[in-house]
Design an enzyme around this catalytic site. Structure first.
Site, mmCIF file in Angstrom:
data_model
loop_
_atom_site.group_PDB
_atom_site.id
_atom_site.type_symbol
_atom_site.label_atom_id
_atom_site.label_comp_id
_atom_site.label_asym_id
_atom_site.label_seq_id
_atom_site.Cartn_x
_atom_site.Cartn_y
_atom_site.Cartn_z
ATOM 1 C CB CYS A 193 -0.948 0.093 1.183
ATOM 2 S SG CYS A 193 -2.051 -1.284 1.325
ATOM 3 N NE ARG A 246 4.560 1.678 -0.104
ATOM 4 C CZ ARG A 246 5.559 1.281 0.677
ATOM 5 N NH1 ARG A 246 6.792 1.369 0.245
ATOM 6 N NH2 ARG A 246 5.331 0.806 1.872
ATOM 7 C CD1 TRP A 300 -0.140 -6.391 -3.100
ATOM 8 C CD2 TRP A 300 -0.351 -6.978 -0.959
ATOM 9 N NE1 TRP A 300 0.194 -7.722 -2.983
ATOM 10 C CE2 TRP A 300 0.069 -8.106 -1.674
ATOM 11 C CE3 TRP A 300 -0.567 -7.101 0.421
ATOM 12 C CZ2 TRP A 300 0.289 -9.344 -1.081
ATOM 13 C CZ3 TRP A 300 -0.343 -8.333 1.021
ATOM 14 C CH2 TRP A 300 0.079 -9.442 0.263
ATOM 15 C CG ASN A 321 1.635 0.783 4.097
ATOM 16 O OD1 ASN A 321 1.332 -0.397 3.928
ATOM 17 N ND2 ASN A 321 2.883 1.198 4.081
ATOM 18 N N GLY A 322 -0.473 -0.809 6.402
ATOM 19 C CA GLY A 322 -0.081 -1.609 7.558
ATOM 20 C C GLY A 322 -1.224 -2.530 7.955
ATOM 21 C CD GLU A 338 16.835 -13.334 -8.002
ATOM 22 O OE1 GLU A 338 16.298 -13.848 -7.000
ATOM 23 O OE2 GLU A 338 16.478 -12.233 -8.458
ATOM 24 C CE LYS A 378 13.534 -11.301 -10.395
ATOM 25 N NZ LYS A 378 14.158 -11.117 -9.155
ATOM 26 C CD GLU A 423 9.679 -11.687 -8.932
ATOM 27 O OE1 GLU A 423 9.037 -11.240 -7.976
ATOM 28 O OE2 GLU A 423 10.908 -11.568 -9.028
ATOM 29 C CG HIS A 425 17.227 -37.547 -4.116
ATOM 30 N ND1 HIS A 425 17.573 -38.817 -3.695
ATOM 31 C CD2 HIS A 425 18.385 -36.928 -4.450
ATOM 32 C CE1 HIS A 425 18.896 -38.944 -3.744
ATOM 33 N NE2 HIS A 425 19.402 -37.826 -4.203
ATOM 34 C CE LYS A 437 11.460 -2.995 -5.969
ATOM 35 N NZ LYS A 437 12.134 -4.072 -6.701
HETATM 36 O O1 M6R Z 1 12.900 -5.144 -0.189
HETATM 37 P P1 M6R Z 1 13.449 -6.530 0.083
HETATM 38 O O2 M6R Z 1 14.759 -6.765 -0.594
HETATM 39 O O3 M6R Z 1 13.534 -6.830 1.550
HETATM 40 O O4 M6R Z 1 12.401 -7.504 -0.554
HETATM 41 C C1 M6R Z 1 12.538 -8.891 -0.442
HETATM 42 C C2 M6R Z 1 11.610 -9.615 -1.384
HETATM 43 O O5 M6R Z 1 10.286 -9.246 -1.139
HETATM 44 C C3 M6R Z 1 11.944 -9.316 -2.854
HETATM 45 O O6 M6R Z 1 13.267 -9.640 -3.159
HETATM 46 C C4 M6R Z 1 10.989 -10.113 -3.762
HETATM 47 O O7 M6R Z 1 11.250 -11.470 -3.672
HETATM 48 C C5 M6R Z 1 11.067 -9.631 -5.214
HETATM 49 N N1 M6R Z 1 9.763 -9.674 -5.797
HETATM 50 C C6 M6R Z 1 11.930 -10.465 -6.075
HETATM 51 O O8 M6R Z 1 11.987 -9.995 -7.379
#
Ligand code: M6R
Length: 608
Positions: free
Chosen positions: A2, A27, A75, A101-102, A481, A485, A488, A504, A603
């Site tokens: 948010c 956000r 969000w 927000n929270g 990673e 990528k 997501e 396994h 984000k």
């Molecule tokens: O702001 P942060 O680095 O603490 O965020 C951690 C994760 O939320 C962030 O890396 C998330 O996995 C991304 N969507 C990855 O692209």
């Protein structure tokens, strides 16, 4: 999650709020709304869906006159994304409006209490209790009312509040959710993050936990929750305002991938002095570095994946045992931290709720916490004992690329510094590591210039059902990673496996034509990974290999090979991740996905 924005001044508020919200959409983006005092009353416009709908609804804000307002992009946590659950929320008389927000953790109790007093709720949100609670306590003194309410709520909040009978002021308050306020000659601003108001001012104040701000058109005052006035120092933001713009790129994600060479230089250069690595922010002598017995790296998502690579590099170069934890696990598992341990938390936003909680857990037990953080002045940056900033600048795309790359550099530097202080790296090796680090930006540039080949390959997998990533050691961390990528942003199911582990169980999912991306950058493990590639190929997989120049042997087992330039194996992640980022990006673009704002995500994850 948010984003909130507020403005009070001499200009029309709604267009300024919309503009700010557009920079906070990262956000959260499942609904948006605004409340503006129009001269007589507070007008609220809100809608489920993207901010664009609110922009159309209000003709870019033009249909909402007034110089004082608050806005929100959501969000969803409590209640589905709907018009009713969108913020701002009103009290029944529509004289008090709130954006939040929270999470208000005791909202059910408060809701029950307020319902018993005749209040009716029109949304499923936790936020609505705030509007009614403010109404319940309001006797004409808004500051007193806000502080009274804050004493009764539990949980986290960044708030924007307005009262119809005090249209010359708006209120902001914070606990555990990010909040800044700023000012210029035309008015005062509230925002969840700097980019929202960077166009209007560079003079900002970071609001701390349990602080309340009263903003008027020409000044603002800060208070404790006990209404005591406090002084705060302004911070001047020196970001390049263009950094938060797309600058001609189709997506922020593509732009940010292209910024990686610069990000790496910016994170590296200030810490390389002549032939040495100097990390002043650590504020530790070589003797103190030698006394560290163990490192605990704690993070979420991609930052956790950077931490996984960090484990291999730190253990390899500095010979210190490293444990890596997901922050959401660490905070509740009562971790064993022994004397001499140091905790490293990694976070782009510096606001991730679980990572912040892990930091607090470690600090409460008396352990030193080093933060590797991108956002200056964020909660983690302020609460950590020491901060190593990753100078990646604002990262807007939800899928991180450049901040992740900068985190890797910070970890490499730390490993080299520790390795040298502890006498584990010879001068010769140290010099060659430095040479390899300095070459990374140009090598990344080369890989980025190869994007068309990867785009063509990616187009073949737009219809894929499952894609697997495998690798050993550091290559496993890269695979994690690469897989994140892809999934997501493209919504294609993907898993990453330690290459030796697939057989396994998971190998049963391999079918004719399933794509398996095998990362193989560690010469000591080439032969082992080739064996695993052969195993999946024998079961019908199409094998894409990402390996180092010169490893021609791999062509016998792979169907398609992407070569990365030669570097020290400890730094190979920084190169191998580039084609994987491009691959995920182009699959998502080919599928027509909203690359910068993937569904269900935000984000900055400020809820646990
Ligand atoms: O702001 P942060 O680095 O603490 O965020 C951690 C994760 O939320 C962030 O890396 C998330 O996995 C991304 N969507 C990855 O692209």
């Amino acid at each position: 999650m948010c984003g909130i924005v507020g403005y009070i001044g001499t200009k029309q508020a709604a267009p300024i709020i919309l503009d700010g919200l557009s920079r906070l959409e990262y956000r959260g983006y499942d609904s948006a709304g605004m409340a503006v005092f129009d001269g007589k009353k507070i007008d609220i416009q809100k809608s489920a869906g993207r901010l664009k709908i609110l922009e159309n609804l209000t003709r870019g804000g033009e249909s909402m006159p007034g110089v004082c307002g608050i806005g929100h992009t959501r969000w969803a946590t409590h209640g589905a994304p709907s018009d009713a659950n969108a913020h701002p929320h009103f009290n029944k008389a529509e004289t008090i409006a709130v954006v939040h927000n929270g999470i208000i953790e005791n909202y059910l109790q408060l809701r029950k209490k307020l319902t018993g007093k005749g209040y009716q709720f029109v949304s499923e949100t936790d936020t609505e209790v705030l509007a009614h609670l403010l109404d319940y306590y309001y006797r004409g003194n808004p500051l007193e009312t806000v502080t009274k309410v804050l004493h009764r709520v539990e949980g986290s909040y960044a708030l924007g509040i307005m009262f119809a009978d005090c249209p010359d002021q708006i209120f902001a308050a914070r606990k555990d959710s990010p909040l800044i306020v700023g000012e210029n000659e035309d008015g005062c601003f509230i925002a969840s993050d700097v980019p929202a108001i960077l166009k209007y001012t560079r003079k900002v104040y970071y609001v701390d936990n349990h602080e309340v701000v009263r903003l008027r058109a020409d000044h603002m005052h800060f208070y404790t929750v006990d209404e005591e006035e406090i002084e705060k120092e302004a911070v001047t933001i020196d970001w390049d305002a263009n950094a938060a713009e797309k600058a001609g790129y189709e997506h922020f994600m593509l732009k940010e991938m292209y910024e990686q060479p610069k990000t790496i230089s910016d994170t590296l250069t200030p810490r390389v002095k002549g032939k040495d690595v100097v990390i002043e922010e650590l504020n530790m002598t070589d003797d103190e570095l030698r006394e560290i017995k163990k490192l605990h790296i704690v993070a979420c998502g991609s930052a956790y994946h950077a931490g996984m690579t960090g484990k291999y590099v730190l253990e390899g170069l500095a010979r210190i045992p490293v444990e890596v934890d997901l922050a959401s696990e660490f905070r509740y598992r009562d971790p064993i931290l022994e004397e001499g341990a140091m905790v490293i938390v990694i976070s782009q936003s510096g606001e991730t709720a679980d990572t912040l909680a892990a930091l607090r857990e470690a600090k409460s037990r008396g352990f030193r916490v080093l933060g590797i953080v991108n956002v200056v002045g964020s909660s983690i940056a302020r609460e950590a004992d020491n901060v190593m900033y990753t100078w990646a600048g604002p990262e807007i795309a939800v899928a991180t690329t450049k901040a992740y790359s900068a985190q890797l550099i910070a970890l490499y530097l730390l490993a080299m510094k520790l390795g040298k202080a502890r006498g584990k790296i010879s001068d010769k090796l140290f010099a060659s590591l430095l040479t390899d680090l300095r070459r990374l930006p140009d090598q990344i540039e080369l890989l980025l210039n190869n994007k068309l080949r990867i785009q063509k390959f990616a187009n073949r997998y737009i219809g894929a059902k499952d894609i697997f990533f495998i690798g050993r050691g550091i290559d496993y961390a890269i695979s994690l990673e690469g897989s994140l990528k892809l999934k997501e942003i493209s919504y294609i199911h993907s898993e990453a496996y330690a290459a030796g582990e697939l057989k396994h169980g998971t190998i049963s999912l391999i079918e004719e034509g399933t794509l398996v991306a095998a990362v193989s950058t560690q010469p000591d493990l080439y032969a082992k990974t080739i064996s695993n590639m052969v195993e999946v190929k024998a079961r019908g997989a199409f094998v894409l290999a990402v390996t180092c120049e010169g490893n021609k042997e791999i062509e016998k087992a792979a169907d398609y090979v992407i070569y990365i330039p030669e570097t020290n194996p400890y730094f190979a992640n920084s190169l191998a991740i580039i084609p994987l980022q491009l691959f995920g990006y182009y699959v998502a673009v080919g599928k027509g996905c909203d690359v910068d704002k993937p569904r269900n995500l935000a984000k900055s994850v400020t809820v646990e």
